[in-house]
Design a protein around this motif. Structure first.
Motif, PDB file in Angstrom:
ATOM      1  N   LEU A  68       1.005  -1.567  -0.236  1.00 52.40           N
ATOM      2  CA  LEU A  68      -0.037  -0.002   0.286  1.00 52.40           C
ATOM      3  C   LEU A  68       0.546   1.342   0.280  1.00 52.40           C
ATOM      4  O   LEU A  68       1.779   1.089   0.318  1.00 52.40           O
ATOM      5  N   ILE A  69       0.402   2.245  -1.087  1.00 53.97           N
ATOM      6  CA  ILE A  69       1.059   3.758  -0.567  1.00 53.97           C
ATOM      7  C   ILE A  69       0.295   4.388  -1.137  1.00 53.97           C
ATOM      8  O   ILE A  69      -0.834   4.578  -1.750  1.00 53.97           O
ATOM      9  N   THR A  70       0.651   5.339   0.076  1.00 52.67           N
ATOM     10  CA  THR A  70      -0.934   6.479   0.465  1.00 52.67           C
ATOM     11  C   THR A  70       0.415   7.973   0.193  1.00 52.67           C
ATOM     12  O   THR A  70       0.843   8.372   0.332  1.00 52.67           O
ATOM     13  N   LEU A  71      -1.367   8.635  -1.441  1.00 51.32           N
ATOM     14  CA  LEU A  71      -0.243  10.276  -1.867  1.00 51.32           C
ATOM     15  C   LEU A  71      -1.345  11.194  -0.636  1.00 51.32           C
ATOM     16  O   LEU A  71      -1.339  11.912  -0.387  1.00 51.32           O
ATOM     17  N   ILE A  91       1.155  -6.295   5.619  1.00 50.65           N
ATOM     18  CA  ILE A  91       2.199  -5.969   3.523  1.00 50.65           C
ATOM     19  C   ILE A  91       3.011  -4.947   4.124  1.00 50.65           C
ATOM     20  O   ILE A  91       2.325  -3.485   5.086  1.00 50.65           O
ATOM     21  N   PRO A  92       3.472  -4.241   3.302  1.00 47.60           N
ATOM     22  CA  PRO A  92       4.345  -2.955   3.060  1.00 47.60           C
ATOM     23  C   PRO A  92       3.381  -1.636   2.874  1.00 47.60           C
ATOM     24  O   PRO A  92       2.535  -1.665   2.845  1.00 47.60           O
ATOM     25  N   PHE A  93       3.599  -0.791   3.683  1.00 45.47           N
ATOM     26  CA  PHE A  93       3.734   0.372   3.608  1.00 45.47           C
ATOM     27  C   PHE A  93       3.907   1.459   3.661  1.00 45.47           C
ATOM     28  O   PHE A  93       5.225   2.103   4.404  1.00 45.47           O
ATOM     29  N   ALA A  94       3.744   2.927   2.480  1.00 43.22           N
ATOM     30  CA  ALA A  94       4.448   3.501   2.859  1.00 43.22           C
ATOM     31  C   ALA A  94       3.066   4.664   2.182  1.00 43.22           C
ATOM     32  O   ALA A  94       2.760   5.066   1.074  1.00 43.22           O
ATOM     33  N   SER A  95       4.145   5.731   2.937  1.00 47.28           N
ATOM     34  CA  SER A  95       2.773   7.559   3.159  1.00 47.28           C
ATOM     35  C   SER A  95       4.510   8.290   2.261  1.00 47.28           C
ATOM     36  O   SER A  95       5.960   8.314   2.852  1.00 47.28           O
ATOM     37  N   VAL A  96       4.146   8.886   1.328  1.00 43.87           N
ATOM     38  CA  VAL A  96       4.764  10.233   0.532  1.00 43.87           C
ATOM     39  C   VAL A  96       4.307  10.637   0.191  1.00 43.87           C
ATOM     40  O   VAL A  96       2.910  11.108   0.212  1.00 43.87           O
ATOM     41  N   THR A  97       5.035  12.345  -0.084  1.00 42.18           N
ATOM     42  CA  THR A  97       4.804  13.469  -0.162  1.00 42.18           C
ATOM     43  C   THR A  97       5.188  14.408  -1.373  1.00 42.18           C
ATOM     44  O   THR A  97       4.290  15.403  -1.737  1.00 42.18           O
ATOM     45  N   THR A  98       6.313  13.307  -2.216  1.00 34.87           N
ATOM     46  CA  THR A  98       7.002  14.170  -3.333  1.00 34.87           C
ATOM     47  C   THR A  98       6.686  13.147  -4.403  1.00 34.87           C
ATOM     48  O   THR A  98       6.374  11.573  -4.199  1.00 34.87           O
ATOM     49  N   VAL A  99       7.287  13.426  -5.417  1.00 26.04           N
ATOM     50  CA  VAL A  99       6.947  12.797  -6.653  1.00 26.04           C
ATOM     51  C   VAL A  99       8.237  10.995  -6.301  1.00 26.04           C
ATOM     52  O   VAL A  99       8.446  10.486  -6.715  1.00 26.04           O
ATOM     53  N   ARG A 134      -0.878  14.078 -11.772  1.00 23.93           N
ATOM     54  CA  ARG A 134      -0.982  13.353 -13.833  1.00 23.93           C
ATOM     55  C   ARG A 134       0.749  13.563 -13.441  1.00 23.93           C
ATOM     56  O   ARG A 134       1.935  12.573 -14.075  1.00 23.93           O
ATOM     57  N   GLU A 135       1.844  14.512 -12.715  1.00 24.41           N
ATOM     58  CA  GLU A 135       2.956  14.110 -12.140  1.00 24.41           C
ATOM     59  C   GLU A 135       2.992  12.788 -11.700  1.00 24.41           C
ATOM     60  O   GLU A 135       4.361  12.637 -11.408  1.00 24.41           O
ATOM     61  N   TYR A 136       2.561  12.521 -10.783  1.00 28.49           N
ATOM     62  CA  TYR A 136       2.871  11.800  -9.505  1.00 28.49           C
ATOM     63  C   TYR A 136       2.952  10.399 -11.007  1.00 28.49           C
ATOM     64  O   TYR A 136       3.140   9.237 -10.599  1.00 28.49           O
ATOM     65  N   LEU A 137       2.232  10.222 -11.443  1.00 25.96           N
ATOM     66  CA  LEU A 137       1.627   8.679 -12.593  1.00 25.96           C
ATOM     67  C   LEU A 137       2.541   8.213 -13.630  1.00 25.96           C
ATOM     68  O   LEU A 137       2.048   7.922 -14.496  1.00 25.96           O
ATOM     69  N   LYS A 138       3.111   9.699 -13.960  1.00 21.04           N
ATOM     70  CA  LYS A 138       3.798  10.150 -15.325  1.00 21.04           C
ATOM     71  C   LYS A 138       5.381   8.791 -15.363  1.00 21.04           C
ATOM     72  O   LYS A 138       6.059   8.777 -14.645  1.00 21.04           O
ATOM     73  N   GLY A 139       4.831   8.026 -16.432  1.00 20.31           N
ATOM     74  CA  GLY A 139       5.867   7.108 -17.130  1.00 20.31           C
ATOM     75  C   GLY A 139       5.254   5.822 -16.262  1.00 20.31           C
ATOM     76  O   GLY A 139       6.633   5.064 -16.393  1.00 20.31           O
ATOM     77  N   ILE A 140       4.811   5.815 -15.171  1.00 22.30           N
ATOM     78  CA  ILE A 140       4.052   4.360 -14.065  1.00 22.30           C
ATOM     79  C   ILE A 140       3.185   4.107 -15.402  1.00 22.30           C
ATOM     80  O   ILE A 140       3.116   2.399 -15.785  1.00 22.30           O
ATOM     81  N   ASP A 141       2.275   4.245 -16.103  1.00 23.88           N
ATOM     82  CA  ASP A 141       1.669   3.114 -16.764  1.00 23.88           C
ATOM     83  C   ASP A 141       0.508   2.579 -15.849  1.00 23.88           C
ATOM     84  O   ASP A 141       0.171   1.248 -16.096  1.00 23.88           O
ATOM     85  N   PRO A 142       0.301   3.347 -14.866  1.00 21.69           N
ATOM     86  CA  PRO A 142      -1.278   1.805 -13.840  1.00 21.69           C
ATOM     87  C   PRO A 142      -1.862   2.342 -14.038  1.00 21.69           C
ATOM     88  O   PRO A 142      -2.869   2.792 -14.983  1.00 21.69           O
ATOM     89  N   LEU A 143      -2.519   1.096 -13.677  1.00 18.65           N
ATOM     90  CA  LEU A 143      -4.364   0.758 -13.498  1.00 18.65           C
ATOM     91  C   LEU A 143      -4.810   1.671 -13.284  1.00 18.65           C
ATOM     92  O   LEU A 143      -5.764   1.914 -11.380  1.00 18.65           O
ATOM     93  N   THR A 144      -5.713   2.576 -13.707  1.00 21.96           N
ATOM     94  CA  THR A 144      -6.359   4.201 -12.457  1.00 21.96           C
ATOM     95  C   THR A 144      -7.884   3.641 -12.270  1.00 21.96           C
ATOM     96  O   THR A 144      -8.756   2.438 -13.398  1.00 21.96           O
ATOM     97  N   PHE A 145      -8.417   3.910 -11.431  1.00 20.92           N
ATOM     98  CA  PHE A 145      -9.708   3.691 -11.016  1.00 20.92           C
ATOM     99  C   PHE A 145     -10.646   4.449 -10.558  1.00 20.92           C
ATOM    100  O   PHE A 145      -9.616   4.888  -9.332  1.00 20.92           O
ATOM    101  N   LEU A 146     -11.671   5.605 -10.973  1.00 18.60           N
ATOM    102  CA  LEU A 146     -12.346   6.015 -10.477  1.00 18.60           C
ATOM    103  C   LEU A 146     -13.696   5.226  -9.506  1.00 18.60           C
ATOM    104  O   LEU A 146     -14.332   4.617  -9.830  1.00 18.60           O
TER     105      LEU A 146
END
Length: 227
Positions: A68-71, A91-99, A134-146
């Motif tokens: 899990l990663i939380t922005l 399970i692993p967990f990370a909290s991030v504040t920058t790209v 968009r800056e966070y997701l650039k170059g990652i090609d994730p599966l995005t859910f709305l």
């Protein structure tokens, strides 16, 4: 209604309406090849709880290695909530504040089967939010859910979807079905935007209250058992 009338005419019987909806409602399970899943939505739609349900299902039922990663360091308690779920599931967990922190966290979790990313909830009217994500997701090609609560007005569903579509939406998750009087909005949204629906959440219990979406399930929940 326009779709049904144009296809079937005004004299259509309910069984033919059901059959038509079964054929045109779009649902699809997440592709196994996608290892990074990103969850988007406005405030209060249930992103963190839904992620916990999917994580628990992956760990407990599918024996997958999940991280899990939380922005979302903006909402009070969001980090603690995510960390608590991760601790329970071990399970692993990370909290991030920058790209850069986000990229590092993804690197540390690269050996996992699935990485679930919780984003900050924002209003669809907050125009500076989309470029930031968009800056966070650039170059990652994730599966995005709305994620969208079932009990949302059609106009707000439409506005929210159009805004978040700038990030690319691969799948829909409709949440809080237990709080909705009816579910017709799910079919309306699906027919207008044609984004496949993957999951429906039906309560607060983790991990029980989530269902994989199928056309028959959606039609049944929307139309019910009618004589």
């Amino acid at each position: 209604v326009d779709v049904i009338l144009s296809r079937l005419g005004t004299g259509a019987k309910e069984d033919t309406v059901r059959d038509l909806l079964h054929r045109i409602v779009r649902t699809d399970a997440p592709p196994a090849a996608k290892k990074v899943w990103v969850f988007l939505g406005t405030t209060g739609v249930g992103k963190t709880t839904t992620i916990a349900k999917i994580a628990a299902g992956g760990v407990l039922s599918q024996n997958r290695k999940v991280g899990l990663i939380t922005l979302d360091t903006y909402r009070i308690g969001a980090v603690d909530q995510g960390r608590t779920y991760a601790k329970i599931l071990n399970i692993p967990f990370a909290s991030v504040t920058t790209v850069s922190e986000f990229r590092s966290a993804l690197g540390r979790m690269s050996s996992l089967d699935l990485v679930l990313v919780d984003t900050v909830g924002r209003s669809a009217l907050c125009r500076d939010y989309i470029p930031q994500v968009r800056e966070y997701l650039k170059g990652i090609d994730p599966l995005t859910f709305l994620l969208m609560p079932v009990a949302t007005r059609d106009s707000e569903m439409d506005a929210t979807t159009r805004t978040f579509s700038e990030l690319g939406i691969d799948r829909m998750i409709f949440t809080k079905a237990d709080e909705a009087v009816n579910m017709g909005s799910v079919i309306t949204h699906n027919l207008i935007h044609r984004i496949p629906l993957s999951f429906l959440t039906t309560g607060q219990r983790v991990p029980e209250d989530i269902e994989e979406a199928t056309p028959s399930m959606i039609v049944q929940r929307c139309l019910g058992d009618r004589a």
